[in-house]
Scaffold this motif. Structure first.
Motif, PDB file in Angstrom:
ATOM      1  N   GLU A   8      -6.596 -60.161 -86.681  1.00  0.00           N
ATOM      2  CA  GLU A   8      -6.918 -59.884 -85.284  1.00  0.00           C
ATOM      3  C   GLU A   8      -8.184 -59.039 -85.215  1.00  0.00           C
ATOM      4  N   ILE A   9      -8.806 -59.072 -84.047  1.00  0.00           N
ATOM      5  CA  ILE A   9      -9.957 -58.214 -83.786  1.00  0.00           C
ATOM      6  C   ILE A   9     -10.017 -57.980 -82.287  1.00  0.00           C
ATOM      7  N   GLY A  10     -10.535 -56.836 -81.902  1.00  0.00           N
ATOM      8  CA  GLY A  10     -10.690 -56.532 -80.488  1.00  0.00           C
ATOM      9  C   GLY A  10     -12.071 -55.985 -80.239  1.00  0.00           C
ATOM     10  N   THR A  11     -12.585 -56.243 -79.045  1.00  0.00           N
ATOM     11  CA  THR A  11     -13.899 -55.712 -78.679  1.00  0.00           C
ATOM     12  C   THR A  11     -13.923 -55.440 -77.188  1.00  0.00           C
ATOM     13  N   GLY A  12     -14.850 -54.623 -76.790  1.00  0.00           N
ATOM     14  CA  GLY A  12     -14.970 -54.280 -75.373  1.00  0.00           C
ATOM     15  C   GLY A  12     -15.385 -55.464 -74.528  1.00  0.00           C
ATOM     16  N   ASN A  13     -15.007 -55.406 -73.260  1.00  0.00           N
ATOM     17  CA  ASN A  13     -15.310 -56.493 -72.325  1.00  0.00           C
ATOM     18  C   ASN A  13     -16.804 -56.770 -72.194  1.00  0.00           C
ATOM     19  N   SER A  14     -17.656 -55.808 -72.512  1.00  0.00           N
ATOM     20  CA  SER A  14     -19.096 -55.993 -72.353  1.00  0.00           C
ATOM     21  C   SER A  14     -19.799 -56.346 -73.666  1.00  0.00           C
TER      22      SER A  14
END
Length: 151
Positions: A95-101
């Motif tokens: 998994e990976i997550g990043t900011g909406n921008s």
């Protein structure tokens, strides 16, 4: 060359802070995960952390490349190395997550085979005391992506 950070070796905090402005959170997840560094001409210029989260699942956190080295494909090299490392360690999902921008990050992760699965609404409002801005947009939500490693 990408290698595991040696036990007792100092964290490349200057790089880690490029991707996450909270030293407190960085210190927390680096104690629970494995930190890998990318060296170029014997200098650490990139970093990522592979963090076990649930059974058979790892999260790729804090992918960062020194600003002077942007545009050389090093971020992609780090992401692909993390995927290969997770496969070698027999994880089934990464998994990976990043900011909406994080437009560039979202593009990179999808090019590497990740697919969007959810949005953690207000993540950055809940976990960070100071507002974060990227590309002129306040970072509020975490866009979550994942990859099935058993394909």
């Amino acid at each position: 060359m990408i290698r595991l950070l040696h036990s007792g070796e100092a964290l490349p905090m200057n790089l880690l802070l490029l991707a996450d402005p909270s030293e407190r959170l960085i210190r927390d997840y680096t104690t629970r995960g494995a930190c890998y560094v990318l060296e170029k001409e014997e200098k650490v210029v990139g970093v990522y952390v592979l963090l076990p989260t649930r059974p058979d699942t790892a999260e790729l956190v804090n992918v960062a490349v020194e600003e002077a080295c942007h545009g050389q494909g090093l971020g992609k090299k780090l992401v692909l190395h993390a995927i290969q490392t997770a496969k070698q360690q027999r994880y089934r999902t990464i998994e990976i997550g990043t900011g909406n921008s994080g437009v560039a990050q979202l593009a990179l992760y999808q090019k590497c085979g990740f697919r969007m699965v959810s949005i953690d609404r207000n993540f950055f409002l809940r976990h960070y005391e100071e507002p974060i801005f990227e590309n002129g947009i306040q970072v509020i939500d975490m866009v979550r992506l994942e990859m099935d490693l058993e394909q």
